[in-house]
Design a protein around this motif. Structure first.
Motif, mmCIF file in Angstrom:
data_model
loop_
_atom_site.group_PDB
_atom_site.id
_atom_site.type_symbol
_atom_site.label_atom_id
_atom_site.label_comp_id
_atom_site.label_asym_id
_atom_site.label_seq_id
_atom_site.Cartn_x
_atom_site.Cartn_y
_atom_site.Cartn_z
ATOM 1 N N ASP A 69 0.828 -1.201 0.000
ATOM 2 C CA ASP A 69 0.000 0.000 0.000
ATOM 3 C C ASP A 69 0.868 1.259 0.000
ATOM 4 O OD1 ASP A 69 -2.303 -1.499 -0.008
ATOM 5 O OD2 ASP A 69 -2.631 -1.343 2.171
ATOM 6 N N GLN A 70 1.986 1.207 0.704
ATOM 7 C CA GLN A 70 2.907 2.337 0.738
ATOM 8 C C GLN A 70 3.547 2.561 -0.624
ATOM 9 O OE1 GLN A 70 5.562 1.225 3.930
ATOM 10 N NE2 GLN A 70 4.218 2.050 5.534
ATOM 11 N N VAL A 71 3.875 1.461 -1.300
ATOM 12 C CA VAL A 71 4.453 1.554 -2.646
ATOM 13 C C VAL A 71 3.461 2.204 -3.599
ATOM 14 C CG1 VAL A 71 5.214 0.227 -4.659
ATOM 15 C CG2 VAL A 71 6.029 -0.401 -2.373
ATOM 16 N N VAL A 72 2.208 1.762 -3.545
ATOM 17 C CA VAL A 72 1.160 2.325 -4.406
ATOM 18 C C VAL A 72 0.971 3.802 -4.115
ATOM 19 C CG1 VAL A 72 -1.296 2.275 -4.970
ATOM 20 C CG2 VAL A 72 -0.034 0.135 -4.733
ATOM 21 N N LEU A 95 12.475 -1.227 -11.519
ATOM 22 C CA LEU A 95 11.091 -1.186 -11.058
ATOM 23 C C LEU A 95 10.935 -0.143 -9.965
ATOM 24 C CD1 LEU A 95 8.190 -2.384 -10.959
ATOM 25 C CD2 LEU A 95 9.062 -4.029 -9.270
ATOM 26 N N GLN A 96 11.846 -0.134 -9.008
ATOM 27 C CA GLN A 96 11.739 0.765 -7.868
ATOM 28 C C GLN A 96 12.036 2.213 -8.235
ATOM 29 O OE1 GLN A 96 14.457 -0.981 -5.020
ATOM 30 N NE2 GLN A 96 12.920 -2.424 -4.245
ATOM 31 N N LYS A 97 13.041 2.430 -9.072
ATOM 32 C CA LYS A 97 13.478 3.796 -9.364
ATOM 33 C C LYS A 97 12.695 4.463 -10.486
ATOM 34 C CE LYS A 97 18.220 3.004 -7.807
ATOM 35 N NZ LYS A 97 19.647 2.971 -8.206
ATOM 36 N N TYR A 98 12.328 3.670 -11.505
ATOM 37 C CA TYR A 98 11.747 4.274 -12.696
ATOM 38 C C TYR A 98 10.356 3.751 -13.041
ATOM 39 C CZ TYR A 98 16.760 5.128 -13.093
ATOM 40 O OH TYR A 98 18.051 5.476 -12.818
ATOM 41 N N GLY A 99 9.826 2.823 -12.221
ATOM 42 C CA GLY A 99 8.502 2.289 -12.497
ATOM 43 C C GLY A 99 8.443 1.496 -13.785
ATOM 44 N N ILE A 100 9.517 0.797 -14.098
ATOM 45 C CA ILE A 100 9.597 -0.007 -15.312
ATOM 46 C C ILE A 100 9.418 -1.477 -14.943
ATOM 47 C CG2 ILE A 100 11.011 -0.674 -17.293
ATOM 48 C CD1 ILE A 100 10.182 2.271 -17.281
ATOM 49 N N ALA A 101 8.393 -2.119 -15.494
ATOM 50 C CA ALA A 101 8.157 -3.533 -15.228
ATOM 51 C C ALA A 101 9.258 -4.368 -15.871
ATOM 52 C CB ALA A 101 6.800 -3.953 -15.781
ATOM 53 N N PRO A 102 9.622 -5.501 -15.267
ATOM 54 C CA PRO A 102 10.672 -6.356 -15.824
ATOM 55 C C PRO A 102 10.477 -6.695 -17.297
ATOM 56 C CG PRO A 102 10.139 -7.089 -13.620
ATOM 57 C CD PRO A 102 9.140 -6.016 -13.961
ATOM 58 N N ALA A 103 9.234 -6.890 -17.707
ATOM 59 C CA ALA A 103 8.970 -7.249 -19.099
ATOM 60 C C ALA A 103 9.305 -6.106 -20.059
ATOM 61 C CB ALA A 103 7.507 -7.645 -19.275
ATOM 62 N N ARG A 104 9.388 -4.881 -19.537
ATOM 63 C CA ARG A 104 9.672 -3.706 -20.369
ATOM 64 C C ARG A 104 11.101 -3.203 -20.192
ATOM 65 N NH1 ARG A 104 5.516 -3.503 -24.046
ATOM 66 N NH2 ARG A 104 3.586 -4.090 -22.957
ATOM 67 N N LEU A 105 11.918 -3.942 -19.469
ATOM 68 C CA LEU A 105 13.263 -3.479 -19.168
ATOM 69 C C LEU A 105 14.090 -3.273 -20.431
ATOM 70 C CD1 LEU A 105 15.508 -2.729 -17.222
ATOM 71 C CD2 LEU A 105 15.986 -5.161 -16.905
ATOM 72 N N ASP A 106 14.077 -4.239 -21.336
ATOM 73 C CA ASP A 106 14.857 -4.099 -22.568
ATOM 74 C C ASP A 106 14.401 -2.898 -23.380
ATOM 75 O OD1 ASP A 106 16.582 -6.171 -22.088
ATOM 76 O OD2 ASP A 106 15.627 -7.593 -23.458
ATOM 77 N N ASP A 107 13.092 -2.658 -23.416
ATOM 78 C CA ASP A 107 12.571 -1.498 -24.145
ATOM 79 C C ASP A 107 13.126 -0.212 -23.559
ATOM 80 O OD1 ASP A 107 11.059 -3.162 -25.770
ATOM 81 O OD2 ASP A 107 9.220 -2.906 -24.602
ATOM 82 N N ASN A 108 13.171 -0.138 -22.220
ATOM 83 C CA ASN A 108 13.658 1.074 -21.588
ATOM 84 C C ASN A 108 15.163 1.239 -21.765
ATOM 85 O OD1 ASN A 108 14.666 2.532 -18.773
ATOM 86 N ND2 ASN A 108 12.815 3.420 -19.643
ATOM 87 N N LEU A 109 15.896 0.130 -21.700
ATOM 88 C CA LEU A 109 17.341 0.211 -21.915
ATOM 89 C C LEU A 109 17.647 0.649 -23.345
ATOM 90 C CD1 LEU A 109 18.714 -2.919 -19.997
ATOM 91 C CD2 LEU A 109 18.541 -0.543 -19.227
#
Length: 216
Positions: free
Chosen positions: A69-72, A130-144
């Protein structure tokens, strides 16, 4: 690692920068669109799916309900930030294409391998993004790929991602793509290539299904 982290932060910094609204939304002609970029819709459904990916990853990473809940609560602007990144991805890709810049799969793999080594492995890197940029693992390559494309574009322009020539190139791409946001998500500032929150005090942020803990 510091340069790469700085790049990621720079590319999301425009989310919070107040600036004059330079482009209005034309989504009346595009029902169901969260944004229109280059005449192509980013649908509300696509945006919600992206947000759900992040929430699901956050739920998996935090077993304690109170902690989740704190994360959200701390990522209450996730929907708008996610849309910003989805639009910026296309703007940056257009700017890179205009300058003849592309990213190969080998370059992406090399960047990821280096980051994983510094983060203590693939899981560590996924958790950090995920923690710093709100990027889901499945989208990591896209963001990189986005980060690498930004670095190569800046190098091609003889500058870095913090300097005016780089942002001028993104501004030019934003104008070419005629970026329009649904007013509920703000508007797009062409000069800063970033989202500007709409000043609509009568609209209240509400927690949607996408922000609720996901169950499967």
């Amino acid at each position: 690692m510091h340069r790469r982290r700085r790049t990621a932060l720079v590319l999301t910094a425009a989310i919070a920068v107040p600036a004059p609204v330079l482009t209005a939304c034309g989504n009346d002609a595009h029902p169901g669109a969260a944004a229109v970029v280059g005449g192509q819709r980013i649908t509300v459904s696509q945006l919600e799916n992206r947000v759900n990916e992040v929430r699901k990853a956050q739920r998996a990473a935090v077993s304690d309900d109170t902690q989740y809940d704190q994360v959200v609560s701390s990522t209450g602007s996730l929907t708008r930030d996610t849309l910003h990144n989805m639009v910026l991805d296309q703007v940056l890709h257009r700017a890179a294409r205009d300058e003849g810049v592309s990213v190969t799969r080998k370059e992406l793999q090399q960047m990821r391998a280096g980051l994983e080594q510094q983060a203590g492995g693939a899981k560590g890197l996924e958790t950090a993004w995920l923690q710093k940029y709100g990027i889901a693992p499945a989208r990591l390559d896209d963001n990189l790929r986005l980060q690498l494309e930004a670095q190569k574009l800046a190098a091609k322009l003889g500058t870095d991602t913090t300097q005016p020539p780089f942002w001028k190139a993104l501004s030019k791409a934003s104008a070419e793509l005629h970026v329009n946001l649904n007013p509920r998500y703000g508007s797009w500032d062409v000069q800063k290539s970033g989202r500007v929150d709409a000043k609509t005090p009568w609209v209240h942020e509400v927690t949607t299904a996408a922000d609720q803990p996901l169950t499967t």
